[in-house]
Write a protein that holds these residues in place. Sequence first.
Motif, PDB file in Angstrom:
ATOM      1  N   ASP A  73       0.843  -1.190   0.000  1.00 16.54           N
ATOM      2  CA  ASP A  73       0.000   0.000   0.000  1.00 16.54           C
ATOM      3  C   ASP A  73       0.879   1.240   0.000  1.00 16.54           C
ATOM      4  OD1 ASP A  73      -2.370  -1.507   0.155  1.00 16.54           O
ATOM      5  OD2 ASP A  73      -2.172  -1.644   2.324  1.00 16.54           O
ATOM      6  N   THR A  74       0.475   2.256  -0.757  1.00 20.26           N
ATOM      7  CA  THR A  74       1.255   3.479  -0.854  1.00 20.26           C
ATOM      8  C   THR A  74       0.346   4.696  -0.748  1.00 20.26           C
ATOM      9  OG1 THR A  74       2.801   2.381  -2.359  1.00 20.26           O
ATOM     10  CG2 THR A  74       2.881   4.778  -2.286  1.00 20.26           C
ATOM     11  N   TRP A  75       0.763   5.660   0.068  1.00 24.05           N
ATOM     12  CA  TRP A  75       0.149   6.985   0.138  1.00 24.05           C
ATOM     13  C   TRP A  75       1.129   7.962  -0.467  1.00 24.05           C
ATOM     14  CZ3 TRP A  75      -4.716   8.147   1.539  1.00 24.05           C
ATOM     15  CH2 TRP A  75      -5.429   7.197   2.270  1.00 24.05           C
ATOM     16  N   ARG A  76       0.655   8.859  -1.328  1.00 22.16           N
ATOM     17  CA  ARG A  76       1.508   9.873  -1.949  1.00 22.16           C
ATOM     18  C   ARG A  76       0.852  11.243  -1.813  1.00 22.16           C
ATOM     19  NH1 ARG A  76       0.847   5.914  -5.741  1.00 22.16           N
ATOM     20  NH2 ARG A  76       2.680   4.668  -6.252  1.00 22.16           N
ATOM     21  N   LEU A  77       1.669  12.259  -1.539  1.00 22.86           N
ATOM     22  CA  LEU A  77       1.251  13.649  -1.602  1.00 22.86           C
ATOM     23  C   LEU A  77       2.154  14.303  -2.635  1.00 22.86           C
ATOM     24  CD1 LEU A  77      -0.477  15.982  -0.611  1.00 22.86           C
ATOM     25  CD2 LEU A  77       1.249  16.405   1.163  1.00 22.86           C
ATOM     26  N   ARG A  78       1.545  14.780  -3.733  1.00 20.31           N
ATOM     27  CA  ARG A  78       2.335  15.256  -4.868  1.00 20.31           C
ATOM     28  C   ARG A  78       1.931  16.662  -5.271  1.00 20.31           C
ATOM     29  NH1 ARG A  78       1.892  11.264  -9.667  1.00 20.31           N
ATOM     30  NH2 ARG A  78      -0.260  11.952  -9.671  1.00 20.31           N
ATOM     31  N   GLY A  79       2.903  17.405  -5.761  1.00 21.11           N
ATOM     32  CA  GLY A  79       2.637  18.669  -6.422  1.00 21.11           C
ATOM     33  C   GLY A  79       2.646  18.424  -7.920  1.00 21.11           C
ATOM     34  N   VAL A  96       6.215  13.206  -2.003  1.00 14.38           N
ATOM     35  CA  VAL A  96       6.689  12.256  -1.005  1.00 14.38           C
ATOM     36  C   VAL A  96       5.545  11.307  -0.669  1.00 14.38           C
ATOM     37  CG1 VAL A  96       8.412  13.812  -0.027  1.00 14.38           C
ATOM     38  CG2 VAL A  96       6.095  13.816   0.886  1.00 14.38           C
ATOM     39  N   GLY A  97       5.896  10.225  -0.020  1.00 11.09           N
ATOM     40  CA  GLY A  97       4.861   9.268   0.340  1.00 11.09           C
ATOM     41  C   GLY A  97       5.339   8.255   1.360  1.00 11.09           C
ATOM     42  N   GLN A  98       4.480   7.276   1.596  1.00 11.39           N
ATOM     43  CA  GLN A  98       4.758   6.199   2.531  1.00 11.39           C
ATOM     44  C   GLN A  98       4.367   4.881   1.885  1.00 11.39           C
ATOM     45  OE1 GLN A  98       6.147   6.287   5.644  1.00 11.39           O
ATOM     46  NE2 GLN A  98       5.972   4.084   5.790  1.00 11.39           N
ATOM     47  N   PHE A  99       5.311   3.936   1.846  1.00 13.56           N
ATOM     48  CA  PHE A  99       5.054   2.596   1.322  1.00 13.56           C
ATOM     49  C   PHE A  99       5.006   1.625   2.484  1.00 13.56           C
ATOM     50  CE2 PHE A  99       6.758  -1.538  -0.071  1.00 13.56           C
ATOM     51  CZ  PHE A  99       5.780  -1.868  -0.988  1.00 13.56           C
ATOM     52  N   ASP A 100       4.035   0.734   2.479  1.00 14.28           N
ATOM     53  CA  ASP A 100       3.922  -0.285   3.516  1.00 14.28           C
ATOM     54  C   ASP A 100       3.651  -1.622   2.853  1.00 14.28           C
ATOM     55  OD1 ASP A 100       3.609  -1.813   5.767  1.00 14.28           O
ATOM     56  OD2 ASP A 100       1.756  -0.851   6.410  1.00 14.28           O
ATOM     57  N   ALA A 112       8.287   2.390   4.579  1.00  8.75           N
ATOM     58  CA  ALA A 112       9.401   3.270   4.226  1.00  8.75           C
ATOM     59  C   ALA A 112       8.863   4.569   3.658  1.00  8.75           C
ATOM     60  CB  ALA A 112      10.309   2.595   3.208  1.00  8.75           C
ATOM     61  N   ASP A 113       9.590   5.663   3.902  1.00 11.80           N
ATOM     62  CA  ASP A 113       9.297   6.943   3.259  1.00 11.80           C
ATOM     63  C   ASP A 113       9.800   6.874   1.825  1.00 11.80           C
ATOM     64  OD1 ASP A 113       8.283   7.962   5.634  1.00 11.80           O
ATOM     65  OD2 ASP A 113      10.248   8.695   6.272  1.00 11.80           O
ATOM     66  N   ILE A 114       9.026   7.432   0.904  1.00 18.80           N
ATOM     67  CA  ILE A 114       9.402   7.349  -0.507  1.00 18.80           C
ATOM     68  C   ILE A 114       9.491   8.730  -1.140  1.00 18.80           C
ATOM     69  CG2 ILE A 114       8.345   5.074  -0.807  1.00 18.80           C
ATOM     70  CD1 ILE A 114       6.069   6.470  -2.328  1.00 18.80           C
ATOM     71  N   LEU A 115      10.279   8.814  -2.190  1.00 16.42           N
ATOM     72  CA  LEU A 115      10.294   9.940  -3.123  1.00 16.42           C
ATOM     73  C   LEU A 115       9.519   9.464  -4.341  1.00 16.42           C
ATOM     74  CD1 LEU A 115      11.303  12.645  -4.309  1.00 16.42           C
ATOM     75  CD2 LEU A 115      13.297  11.376  -5.145  1.00 16.42           C
TER      76      LEU A 115
END
Length: 160
Positions: A73-79, A96-100, A112-115
């Motif tokens: 699962d991934t959450w992303r906040l993007r411009g 940036v985002g968060q992968f689980d 993990a924190d993601i780019l």
Amino acid sequence: MITCVGRAAATEVYKGQAYGKDNIEIDGGGYNDEFKDNWALFGGVRFDRDTLFYGAELDYSSSSGPYFVNDGDTWRLRGLIGTSLGDVDVFGAVGVGQFDAGMTTIHGSGGADILTYGVGAEYEVADGVRLRGEWLRDEWEHATWDFERTTFRIGILKEF
């Protein structure tokens, strides 16, 4: 003397869903997991400024396993920033985002924190309804491994 160059106004708020395929590569682990299903829900706000547009988007996606025998699962906040080329809007995105991966290993949890970054295009098929094609790249580190996930997806979004 004060000069006003104008203001950007929120021209749309939207939500959408997408389906695509993932490919994940792990440097240092010798692992390559190809063409996993990826489902996404996203929403955002977009501002127009002359021929450019920009905005922010929140994205949740889920990929079918087995990334280490688990779904991811991934959450992303993007411009986003883009422009209109006639009937097609093209854009770039970074965030940036968060992968689980929902796993626990001897190196710790599977989160993990993601780019994240990517490019895409949209085409309006009806008033306030657009089709979107997108290429996404997520990068993160976990323990001694470097992860790179590439996603190709298509979706539909609706302004409201």
